[in-house]
Design an enzyme around this catalytic site. Sequence first.
Site: not given
Ligand code: SAM
Length: 229
Positions: A88, A168, A153, A115
């Site tokens: 994220p 698109d 795509r 995490e």
């Molecule tokens: N503790 C992290 C933080 O707050 O930045 C969040 C960890 S999340 C619960 C677990 C995993 O989900 C991440 O390591 C990532 O691979 C994936 N993930 C969660 N949100 C995402 C997003 N918006 N885009 C891409 N991957 C995401």
Amino acid sequence: MRFDILTIFPGMLEGPFSESILRRARERGLLDIRVHDLRRWAASPHYRVDDVPYGGGAGMVFKPEPIFAAVEELAGQLPRPWVVLLSPQGRRLDQALARELLGRERLLLICGRYEGVDERVREHLVNEEISIGDFVLSGGELAAAVIVDAVGRLVPGVLGDPSSAEQDSFSDGLLDHPHYTRPAVFRGWTVPDTLLSGHHAIIEAWRQKEAVRATRRKRPDLLNTTKHG
Ligand code: SAM
């Protein structure tokens, strides 16, 4: 184009790649999508991929060793992959980034859980950190599927009619124009006369005008950054 996805839940990705456009593209050899179980690179006898965080606190963190071992082995195969960590905290995915990723012959997508992953993975192993939006998912699998779909795509030949990707939303900085199909009158609501006129130039002008109108109404921020503003 080739995609490698590293995950501890390979089963989560069976559905998205086995239906519709992506399934046909795989069958035709246009997309090569390989899902790898990270535990294959974890040490026996416990095959642990995670551990408690240094400094304490809630949740678990992916250990670096299995991820480094997996990526180093997979990256040994040609063409060399562009290594992406789903997170994220990464660069936010949009159509421009999807097009950029299309320029890479092969993507290796690392799905985090819990995490997240040990910071040394981000610092020393990956080329890019990508987020699919400002929200937190439980894991990277759905985000990886989104990237494969958005990039896949765009691969030439994947869509039956290549012009559908060109029209698109976002491809020229505007949202797509409205679409209608039969019947011409539904519950008293009619299809715009222009679309029934058969005049291609007039229809094209209408679509362009409606695309600008939809963008102004729904996403005015896009107009500030495009030639249509
Ligand atoms: N503790 C992290 C933080 O707050 O930045 C969040 C960890 S999340 C619960 C677990 C995993 O989900 C991440 O390591 C990532 O691979 C994936 N993930 C969660 N949100 C995402 C997003 N918006 N885009 C891409 N991957 C995401």
